[in-house]
Design an enzyme around this catalytic site. Structure first.
Site, mmCIF file in Angstrom:
data_model
loop_
_atom_site.group_PDB
_atom_site.id
_atom_site.type_symbol
_atom_site.label_atom_id
_atom_site.label_comp_id
_atom_site.label_asym_id
_atom_site.label_seq_id
_atom_site.Cartn_x
_atom_site.Cartn_y
_atom_site.Cartn_z
ATOM 1 N N SER A 123 0.848 -1.186 0.000
ATOM 2 C CA SER A 123 0.000 0.000 0.000
ATOM 3 C C SER A 123 0.887 1.240 0.000
ATOM 4 O O SER A 123 2.107 1.135 0.069
ATOM 5 C CB SER A 123 -0.910 -0.001 1.231
ATOM 6 O OG SER A 123 -0.126 0.234 2.379
ATOM 7 N N LYS A 124 0.230 2.379 -0.039
ATOM 8 C CA LYS A 124 0.947 3.651 -0.166
ATOM 9 C C LYS A 124 2.071 3.820 0.861
ATOM 10 O O LYS A 124 3.120 4.369 0.559
ATOM 11 C CB LYS A 124 -0.043 4.820 -0.005
ATOM 12 C CG LYS A 124 -0.847 5.056 -1.269
ATOM 13 C CD LYS A 124 -0.677 6.487 -1.778
ATOM 14 C CE LYS A 124 -1.087 6.612 -3.241
ATOM 15 N NZ LYS A 124 -2.547 6.598 -3.379
#
Ligand code: GLU
Length: 464
Positions: A245-246
Site C-alpha cells: 500500500s501507499k
C-alpha cells in the site's frame, strides 16, 4: 479450455485509477507472457465504467505504463463502457431463461432486513421474495434491479491454475445485482460478458478476485457459455508482509520510471516476483516467453524488495547500450549536454549507478561550466595545501604531451612517488578541482573525458 481454434486468449483488464499499480502490471505481464508462451493472443480491456475516475489522463497512464514495459497487446483495445447495451442484453437473456429476476425490494426494505440480521447477529443474505415471481407480479412503473438467481444446491468448483482446487458451497452464493435500478450493468456482469465476447479462454488476475470468480461462473453457466480457465495470482506484499500500500512507498509503474529504473529491470523484477526458474535472476523477453508457465506461479504472496529491484537495475544499466543510456540521462542533467561526450563517458559511469538519476549525477561534472561550483566536501579538500598540490599537478600536466589514461597515470604516479605521497592524496584535490565533488569515476578517466584543455583550465582555476 481453449477457444474453438484451440488458441489461448488471455486479457488484462485494468480499471483507470490514475496510475498503473505495479501489482496490476505484474498480473498484466503474466497474462501477456502466458499468451505469448502458448502462441495465443492477449487482449487489453479498459474497465472504464466508473465515469468519474475514467478520465483520458487516467487511461493514458495505463497505456504509457504498458508501452514503457514493452507489453503490447493484440488487436484493438476494448473499452468496457462501449458494451453497456450488450451487458443489458445478456441480463435480459438471463431473465428470459430463468436465471435472473427482477427484484423490486426498495432500498428501505433492504436496509430494514440488513438491520434485522444485525440485531439477530446473523450474516445478512438476500432472500428476495421476487426470486420466484413472474411478469404477472411486476408492479408497473416501479424501479427494480436485476438479480442473479444463484444456484442454491451443490457446490461450485474451480480448478485454478495457481490456487489449485477451490470449492464453494452454492448456498454461500448470493443473488447479487446484475443491473442496477438505472439499468447500468454491475462489474460482475460486465466482466463475464466481455470475457466471453472477447473469446477469453484464460482469466489471469489478482487473487483478490477469487471470490468473484465463483459468482461470475454462475453467470457463465447460466448463459451456457464455456467455463474459462482461471488463474488467480497472489498479490504483492510489502517487506513487512502486509498487502502493498501507499505507506510502503511508490506503487505506480510511472513512479519507478521516474525513479530512474529501466523498464527491463522492472520487467524482470515483476517476472521474478512469484515465478522463478531455478536461481536465475535475469531473463530476456524471449527467454521469459519460452520458460514462463502460469502454473508455476507460487500460491503465496511475494514481498516487494526495493533493494533487489535496484540491484537488478544496476545490472541492466551496465548491460544497456551507451547511446541509449545517454539519451535517457541527458534530460535529467539539463541544458547543454553533449550527447556524444555523454555516450563516450557511459562505460566509466554506468558501473557505479543504481538508477538513471545516479547516472545523471555522476555525469554532471562533464557539463559544468567554469568556475565550477564546489560542494562542501570538495571545497574542504581545496584548502591551501590542496590548492598547492593542484597547482603542482597542473604544472606537470601542462608538460604532458600524451593525454591518455596510461600516460596520465604514469605521470601522476611518478609525481606521487617524488613527493612521497600516496596516489589518493593527489587524486582527492584533483577530483575536487575537476568535478566539484568528491565522488567520480577514476581520476584518469575524468581527465581523458574532459580532455586536455578543459582539464587544465579546471585545475588552473583551483590552483593556489
Ligand atoms: N478491473 C479489475 C481490476 O482492475 C479487474 C477485473 C478482472 O480482471 O476480472 O481489479
Amino acid at each position: 479450455m481453449a477457444s474453438d481454434s484451440g488458441k489461448v486468449v488471455t486479457r488484462f483488464a485494468p480499471s483507470p485509477t490514475g496510475f498503473l499499480h505495479i501489482g496490476n502490471a505484474r498480473t498484466g505481464l503474466f497474462s501477456w507472457l502466458y499468451a505469448r508462451h502458448c502462441g495465443g493472443e492477449t487482449l487489453l480491456r479498459i474497465e472504464d465504467t466508473d465515469k468519474v475516475r475514467s478520465t483520458q489522463e487516467a487511461i493514458d497512464v495505463i497505456f504509457d505504463g504498458l508501452a514503457w514495459l514493452g507489453l503490447e497487446f493484440d488487436g484493438q483495445t476494448y473499452f468496457q463502457s462501449h458494451f453497456e447495451g450488450r451487458h443489458r442484453e445478456v441480463a435480459e437473456e438471463m431473465l428470459a431463461n430463468g436465471s435472473a429476476y427482477r427484484c423490486y425490494l426498495t432500498p428501505e426494505e433492504l436496509a430494514a432486513r440488513r438491520e434485522k440480521a444485525r440485531e439477530e447477529r446473523r450474516p445478512f443474505r438476500i432472500e428476495s421474495e421476487w426470486r420466484d415471481r413472474g411478469e404477472a407480479d411486476w408492479p408497473a412503473g416501479e424501479p427494480y434491479v436485476m438479480r442473479l438467481k444463484a444456484p442454491r444446491e451443490g457446490e461450485t468448483v474451480i480448478e485454478d491454475l495457481v490456487q489449485g482446487r477451490v470449492a464453494v458451497k452454492n448456498e454461500e452464493l448470493d443473488d447479487f445485482v446484475l443491473l442496477r435500478s438505472d439499468g447500468t450493468p454491475t462489474y460482475m456482469l460486465a466482466v463475464v460478458v466481455d470475457d466471453h465476447d472477447m473469446g477469453v479462454t484464460h482469466v489471469i488476475r489478482g487473487d483478490d478476485h477469487l471470490n468473484n470468480a465463483f459468482r461470475q461462473l454462475a453467470i457463465v453457466r447460466a448463459m451456457g457459455w464455456p467455463d474459462p480457465v482461471y488463474a488467480h495470482v497472489p498479490l504483492i506484499h510489502g517487506a513487512d508482509g502486509a498487502k502493498l500500500s501507499k505507506r510502503h512507498g511508490a506503487l505506480g509503474v510511472h513512479d519507478y520510471r521516474e525513479m530512474g529504473i529501466l523498464p527491463e529491470a522492472l520487467f524482470n523484477y515483476l517476472l521474478r516476483l512469484g515465478w522463478g526458474h531455478g536461481d536465475r535472476e535475469e531473463f530476456t523477453r524471449e527467454e521469459a516467453i519460452a520458460l514462463f508457465d502460469i502454473a508455476d506461479v507460487g500460491k503465496g504472496p511475494s514481498r516487494f524488495d526495493l533493494k533487489k529491484l535496484q540491484s537488478l537495475n544496476s545490472h541492466y544499466i551496465r548491460e544497456a547500450a551507451d547511446a541509449r543510456l545517454a539519451s535517457l540521462v541527458a534530460p535529467l542533467i539539463g541544458e547543454g549536454v553533449d550527447l556524444a561526450l555523454l555516450t563516450e563517458a557511459m562505460p566509466v559511469l554506468k558501473p557505479r549507478a543504481r538508477d538513471l538519476h545516479e547516472l545523471a549525477a555522476g555525469a554532471a561534472f562533464l557539463f559544468k561550466s567554469r568556475p565550477l561550483a564546489m560542494d562542501e566536501k570538495a571545497a574542504a579538500l581545496l584548502d591551501d595545501a590542496g590548492k598547492a598540490l593542484v597547482s603542482q599537478i597542473s604544472a606537470r600536466l601542462h608538460g604532458e604531451s600524451g593525454w591518455t589514461i596510461e600516460a596520465l597515470e604514469a605521470s601522476v604516479k611518478a609525481m606521487a612517488e617524488e613527493l612521497g605521497l600516496g596516489l589518493g592524496k593527489l587524486a582527492q584535490p584533483m577530483r575536487a578541482a575537476l568535478t566539484g565533488t568528491t565522488t567520480s569515476p577514476g581520476i584518469f578517466d575524468v581527465l581523458v573525458l574532459l580532455g586536455r584543455e578543459e582539464s587544465l583550465a579546471r585545475l588552473d582555476a583551483q590552483a593556489g
